[in-house]
Write a protein that holds these residues in place. Structure first.
Motif, PDB file in Angstrom:
ATOM      1  N   SER A 173       4.433  48.815  27.127  1.00 54.92           N
ATOM      2  CA  SER A 173       4.951  48.889  25.755  1.00 54.92           C
ATOM      3  C   SER A 173       3.919  48.401  24.755  1.00 54.92           C
ATOM      4  O   SER A 173       3.734  48.997  23.689  1.00 54.92           O
ATOM      5  CB  SER A 173       6.231  48.061  25.626  1.00 54.92           C
ATOM      6  OG  SER A 173       7.266  48.626  26.383  1.00 54.92           O
ATOM      7  N   THR A 174       3.228  47.324  25.089  1.00 57.06           N
ATOM      8  CA  THR A 174       2.179  46.795  24.215  1.00 57.06           C
ATOM      9  C   THR A 174       1.054  47.814  24.063  1.00 57.06           C
ATOM     10  O   THR A 174       0.560  48.048  22.953  1.00 57.06           O
ATOM     11  CB  THR A 174       1.628  45.468  24.769  1.00 57.06           C
ATOM     12  OG1 THR A 174       2.699  44.521  24.817  1.00 57.06           O
ATOM     13  CG2 THR A 174       0.506  44.922  23.907  1.00 57.06           C
ATOM     14  N   ARG A 186       2.269  50.607  21.731  1.00 58.21           N
ATOM     15  CA  ARG A 186       2.318  50.132  20.337  1.00 58.21           C
ATOM     16  C   ARG A 186       0.917  50.016  19.741  1.00 58.21           C
ATOM     17  O   ARG A 186       0.677  50.400  18.592  1.00 58.21           O
ATOM     18  CB  ARG A 186       3.044  48.788  20.248  1.00 58.21           C
ATOM     19  CG  ARG A 186       4.545  48.889  20.285  1.00 58.21           C
ATOM     20  CD  ARG A 186       5.207  47.575  19.876  1.00 58.21           C
ATOM     21  NE  ARG A 186       4.849  46.456  20.733  1.00 58.21           N
ATOM     22  CZ  ARG A 186       5.455  46.150  21.877  1.00 58.21           C
ATOM     23  NH1 ARG A 186       6.462  46.876  22.301  1.00 58.21           N
ATOM     24  NH2 ARG A 186       5.073  45.110  22.578  1.00 58.21           N
ATOM     25  N   ASP A 187      -0.024  49.490  20.520  1.00 58.63           N
ATOM     26  CA  ASP A 187      -1.396  49.339  20.033  1.00 58.63           C
ATOM     27  C   ASP A 187      -2.051  50.698  19.777  1.00 58.63           C
ATOM     28  O   ASP A 187      -2.769  50.867  18.788  1.00 58.63           O
ATOM     29  CB  ASP A 187      -2.233  48.525  21.016  1.00 58.63           C
ATOM     30  CG  ASP A 187      -1.888  47.044  21.003  1.00 58.63           C
ATOM     31  OD1 ASP A 187      -1.125  46.612  20.104  1.00 58.63           O
ATOM     32  OD2 ASP A 187      -2.379  46.326  21.889  1.00 58.63           O
ATOM     33  N   LYS A 213      -0.474  53.477  18.985  1.00 56.69           N
ATOM     34  CA  LYS A 213       0.171  54.013  17.783  1.00 56.69           C
ATOM     35  C   LYS A 213      -0.346  53.314  16.512  1.00 56.69           C
ATOM     36  O   LYS A 213      -0.417  53.928  15.452  1.00 56.69           O
ATOM     37  CB  LYS A 213       1.689  53.858  17.863  1.00 56.69           C
ATOM     38  CG  LYS A 213       2.342  54.826  18.816  1.00 56.69           C
ATOM     39  CD  LYS A 213       3.835  54.649  18.818  1.00 56.69           C
ATOM     40  CE  LYS A 213       4.516  55.670  19.677  1.00 56.69           C
ATOM     41  NZ  LYS A 213       5.982  55.534  19.627  1.00 56.69           N
TER      42      LYS A 213
END
Length: 63
Positions: free
Chosen positions: A48-49, A52-53, A55
């Protein structure tokens, strides 16, 4: 062998399609669509991290 539940492939314009999957132990997997036997695995939190990074543009320098 790990039982992975794969999501539908994600395809961006002009790029390879990839798939994200999970297992019952809380691990996350990412692979190129059609090559699910060769995958990268980590915790769901780590994946998930990473997403997100990406994006947020933190990996644009790699392109």
């Amino acid at each position: 062998m790990t039982e992975i539940t794969w999501e539908e492939p994600f395809c961006a314009e002009g790029n390879s399609c990839f798939r994200i999957g999970t297992d019952a132990d809380g691990n996350a997997f990412i692979a190129i669509a059609g090559q699910e036997d060769t995958y990268l695995t980590d915790t769901r939190e780590a994946l998930s991290t990473l997403i997100r990074d990406i994006k947020a543009g933190k990996a644009d320098h790699l392109l």
